[in-house]
Design an enzyme around this catalytic site. Sequence first.
Site, mmCIF file in Angstrom:
data_model
loop_
_atom_site.group_PDB
_atom_site.id
_atom_site.type_symbol
_atom_site.label_atom_id
_atom_site.label_comp_id
_atom_site.label_asym_id
_atom_site.label_seq_id
_atom_site.Cartn_x
_atom_site.Cartn_y
_atom_site.Cartn_z
ATOM 1 N NE ARG A 128 -4.175 -1.331 0.981
ATOM 2 C CZ ARG A 128 -5.529 -1.561 1.466
ATOM 3 N NH1 ARG A 128 -5.424 -1.418 2.740
ATOM 4 N NH2 ARG A 128 -6.458 -1.764 0.889
ATOM 5 C CD GLN A 133 -2.601 6.096 -3.693
ATOM 6 O OE1 GLN A 133 -1.962 6.766 -4.179
ATOM 7 N NE2 GLN A 133 -3.416 6.376 -2.643
ATOM 8 C CG ASP A 136 -5.090 -1.000 -3.102
ATOM 9 O OD1 ASP A 136 -5.411 -2.127 -2.916
ATOM 10 O OD2 ASP A 136 -4.679 0.011 -2.035
ATOM 11 C CB SER A 139 -8.083 0.392 -2.515
ATOM 12 O OG SER A 139 -7.258 0.343 -1.250
ATOM 13 C CE1 TYR A 235 -4.927 -3.978 4.765
ATOM 14 C CE2 TYR A 235 -2.358 -3.918 4.646
ATOM 15 C CZ TYR A 235 -3.869 -4.059 3.934
ATOM 16 O OH TYR A 235 -3.802 -4.412 2.540
#
Length: 390
Positions: A128, A133, A136, A139, A235
């Site tokens: 992450r 990004q 991902d 997400s 996380y």
Amino acid sequence: MIIGVPKESFPGERRVALVPSALPHLAKAGLEVLIQSQAGHDAGYPDEEYKNKGARIAATRGEVFASAEIIAQVLCYGSNDVTGGADIPLMRRGQLLLGFLRPFGTAEVVQEIAAAGVTSFSVELMPRTTRAQSMDALSSMATICGYKAVLIAADLVPRIFPMLTTAAGTITPARVLVIGAGVAGLQAIATARRLGAVVSAYDLRPAAKEQVLSLGGRFVELPIEAQSAQDERGYARAQDEAFYARQRELLGRAVMESDVVISTAVVPGKKAPVLITGEMVRGMAPGSVVVDLAAERGGNCELTRAGEQVVVNGVTVIGRINVASGVPYHASQMYARNLTSFLQLLVKNGQVNLNLQDDIIRETLVTEGGEIVNPRVRQFFSMPELARTE
Ligand code: NAD
């Protein structure tokens, strides 16, 4: 180099790994797409659109696996524990496999993928970082799930969400509580707010507070503090049972005062914490709805049954799984963008560059040369460290 897209085979799955608009970008990297006929149909992408962007259509799944050097899927064997195993005999040694693999699922399954000799990459293990990004997929799918969860609840709850002042009187807004304000939770807050609900949210990570407030939600403060709530990857860390018991105690009132509860609280590699008890559900007004997005991971609600909808004292607890598949057009579009970004890093001029100096490639690589090579996965399954030759 050929990248193959088989039709998803998990029952009810409607997404597809690549959408037509991704094809020109892949072509630039030297990748030609071979897609199984009708693979994009359920997501709203007909064969014709793929053909127009230069793809070849394969009549059978076997043809895709036999011809492609890289296989791109949404749910690979691992995350598809129903029909995914049937793909193993179709795979070839040295073939690349890319998709949701559930790397912390069952050791035997990951071992089986390794034994097939495929070089597999798990999108769940994407670091992450800012650079990763655009790749991902977790997400992307969480965004879709958070949005859809609100619509599922709104459809079922016997009230409307916004406050209305009408000639027939004033209607008070629905009260929505979101537990777990990560990517899915934040999207749920935003969606419920757009529909006019009054939204509260709770997360054990203090950093979530500002994000909740910025979306117009109220942050539920509980007088307990998690031990180092967040790990270095952002996380939540698992807490002990005493902490969860105290959370349940303190969350009770907020749950019982809500018309809709959307729960998303999970910790990577762990069973989801139970934060909503049966007693809390029974304390909610009849007609209220709990959408448990953690259902696949054991559920945040004691009454959740994965894949089912249970009604207790008039309160519906929804344990729907694979929620992102319910918005297949955009879920596929986002997923395809994530895979394309990753493939642009992995493949240059039609050649795979397995550059293990690159954290994105190193961290997502699960199996290679017949072995589970990912240190995190090996550690998770208590396997000895592998002496690696570069
Ligand atoms: P997730 O899906 O692992 O968990 C969902 C949420 O549940 C998290 O916010 C977590 O804190 C919360 N949670 C876990 N246990 C809980 C408990 N007992 N009580 C209450 N809440 C609990 O998380 P996620 O959505 O993947 O996001 C985790 C974090 O990573 C967020 O801060 C997010 O903004 C960040 N993130 C960063 C990047 C990036 O930098 N590229 C990308 C995505 C997410």
